[in-house]
Design an enzyme around this catalytic site. Structure first.
Site, PDB file in Angstrom:
ATOM      1  CG  ASP A 152     -32.055   1.483  47.604  1.00 23.30           C
ATOM      2  OD1 ASP A 152     -31.792   2.236  48.230  1.00 23.30           O
ATOM      3  OD2 ASP A 152     -32.144   0.376  47.658  1.00 23.30           O
ATOM      4  CE1 TYR A 153     -28.731   5.133  39.769  1.00 19.48           C
ATOM      5  CE2 TYR A 153     -31.537   6.214  40.387  1.00 19.48           C
ATOM      6  CZ  TYR A 153     -30.385   5.864  39.809  1.00 19.48           C
ATOM      7  OH  TYR A 153     -30.681   5.751  38.058  1.00 19.48           O
ATOM      8  CD  GLU A 154     -28.148   1.428  48.909  1.00 19.73           C
ATOM      9  OE1 GLU A 154     -27.114   0.374  49.505  1.00 19.73           O
ATOM     10  OE2 GLU A 154     -29.388   1.177  49.231  1.00 19.73           O
ATOM     11  CG  HIS A 155     -22.489   2.725  45.829  1.00 19.72           C
ATOM     12  ND1 HIS A 155     -21.923   2.612  46.162  1.00 19.72           N
ATOM     13  CD2 HIS A 155     -23.553   1.558  45.385  1.00 19.72           C
ATOM     14  CE1 HIS A 155     -21.854   1.741  47.061  1.00 19.72           C
ATOM     15  NE2 HIS A 155     -23.037   1.139  45.951  1.00 19.72           N
TER      16      HIS A 155
END
Ligand SMILES: *[C@@H]1O[C@H](CO)[C@@H](O)[C@H](O)[C@H]1NC(C)=O
Length: 301
Positions: A152-155
């Site tokens: 769930d990396y978002e950046h």
């Protein structure tokens, strides 16, 4: 003549494979998943209603490759526990799993923020990141007796090829070492996020078991037809994947349970395309007694 028979047999064979594949992709799955532990609201596994007839995954949120100082810095793949490990400890995991044989527990990697800043995917190199990640995650997963990981990396401070190779090799290694039995990814409709996750999917989709697509990240006021068209689009983007539908239990955005989320689920179910439902998050649902978690699992049952 013989050549024609060969060709004929080949086409029959292909047709069989294609029909098998479409049967695999058009079946409902009784899978319910819920993120837990990111908000330190004292929620426990045992607070959440568990229907014995579904496969139930808790997803601990989050493990992050940042240090645990007051102003956390990136650690190049050395993961630390950032969830509420007082209420969600190794003994809580073994207790919920022994009471409910249909429960598995995963950890989600990354998340939106760490402390008060964005949590970046920021490896020094693919090799060093994967090596550190395999070591640190293997130790956390064994200590907590976990079953899978969620990405769930978002950046990002890395290009899609670096993300895709690092995450692909991590999943591959943890599966080969039998440390995990499943892996999922959690993208949402944002250009950069999709660019990263689609590169990963296109190369390593065959070792990714579920796509926790964050449908709740769409605008507030999403209608049922809009929701279904988003589902179609994302199912073709993550082609061949089990794309799960989702709602968020605090902020009202995307298609909410109040505005027809479960009607959309029933429509997908009647088309044999309901691969599961996930919720962000148990921490927030506690306040309303988990009513929508119960309803979700009844639909899947
Ligand atoms: C479908 O997905 C692609 C890739 O993320 C995106 O560019 C496009 O805007 C989406 N279309 C719709 C109608 O949502």
């Amino acid at each position: 003549m013989e050549f024609h028979w060969l060709l004929f047999t080949f086409f029959i064979f292909q047709a069989l494979i294609i029909s098998q594949i479409s049967i695999l992709c058009t079946a409902n799955t009784k899978l319910f998943r819920e993120y837990i532990g990111a908000e330190f609201k004292d929620v426990k596994f045992s607070d959440v209603p568990i229907n014995p007839n579904v496969d139930f995954h808790f997803i601990l949120s989050f493990a992050i490759d940042y240090d645990t100082s007051t102003s956390p810095s990136p650690t190049n793949g050395k993961f630390n526990v950032f969830w509420d490990s007082t209420n969600l400890s190794p003994s809580h995991v073994s207790s919920i799993k022994s009471k409910h044989p249909n429960v598995k527990v995963a950890i989600s990697l990354g998340g939106y923020t760490v402390g008060s800043q964005f949590a970046y995917f920021k490896p020094s190199s693919v090799r060093s990141w994967v090596s550190n990640a395999v070591t640190s995650l293997t130790s956390i997963i064994k200590k907590y007796n976990l079953d899978g990981i969620d990405i769930d990396y978002e950046h990002f401070q890395a290009d899609p090829q670096t993300f895709s190779e690092s995450i692909g090799l991590l999943i591959k290694t943890l599966k080969r070492n039998k440390v995990i039995s499943f892996a999922s990814i959690a993208p949402y409709a944002d250009n950069e996020v999709q660019r990263q996750y689609l590169a990963l999917w296109n190369k390593y989709g065959d070792i990714i078991d579920y796509v926790n697509f964050q449908f709740y990240a769409y605008d507030k006021g999403t209608t049922i037809p809009q929701f279904l068209s988003y589902f179609n689009n994302q199912s073709s983007n993550y082609n061949g994947g089990k794309v799960l539908v989702s709602f968020q239990s605090d902020v009202r955005r995307g298609l909410t349970p109040e505005d027809g989320f479960f009607d959309a689920c029933n429509m997908l179910k009647s088309q044999q395309r309901l691969h599961g439902i996930f919720v962000w998050s148990a921490d927030d649902s506690k306040a309303d007694g988990f009513i929508y978690e119960k309803q979700s699992q009844e639909i899947l049952d």
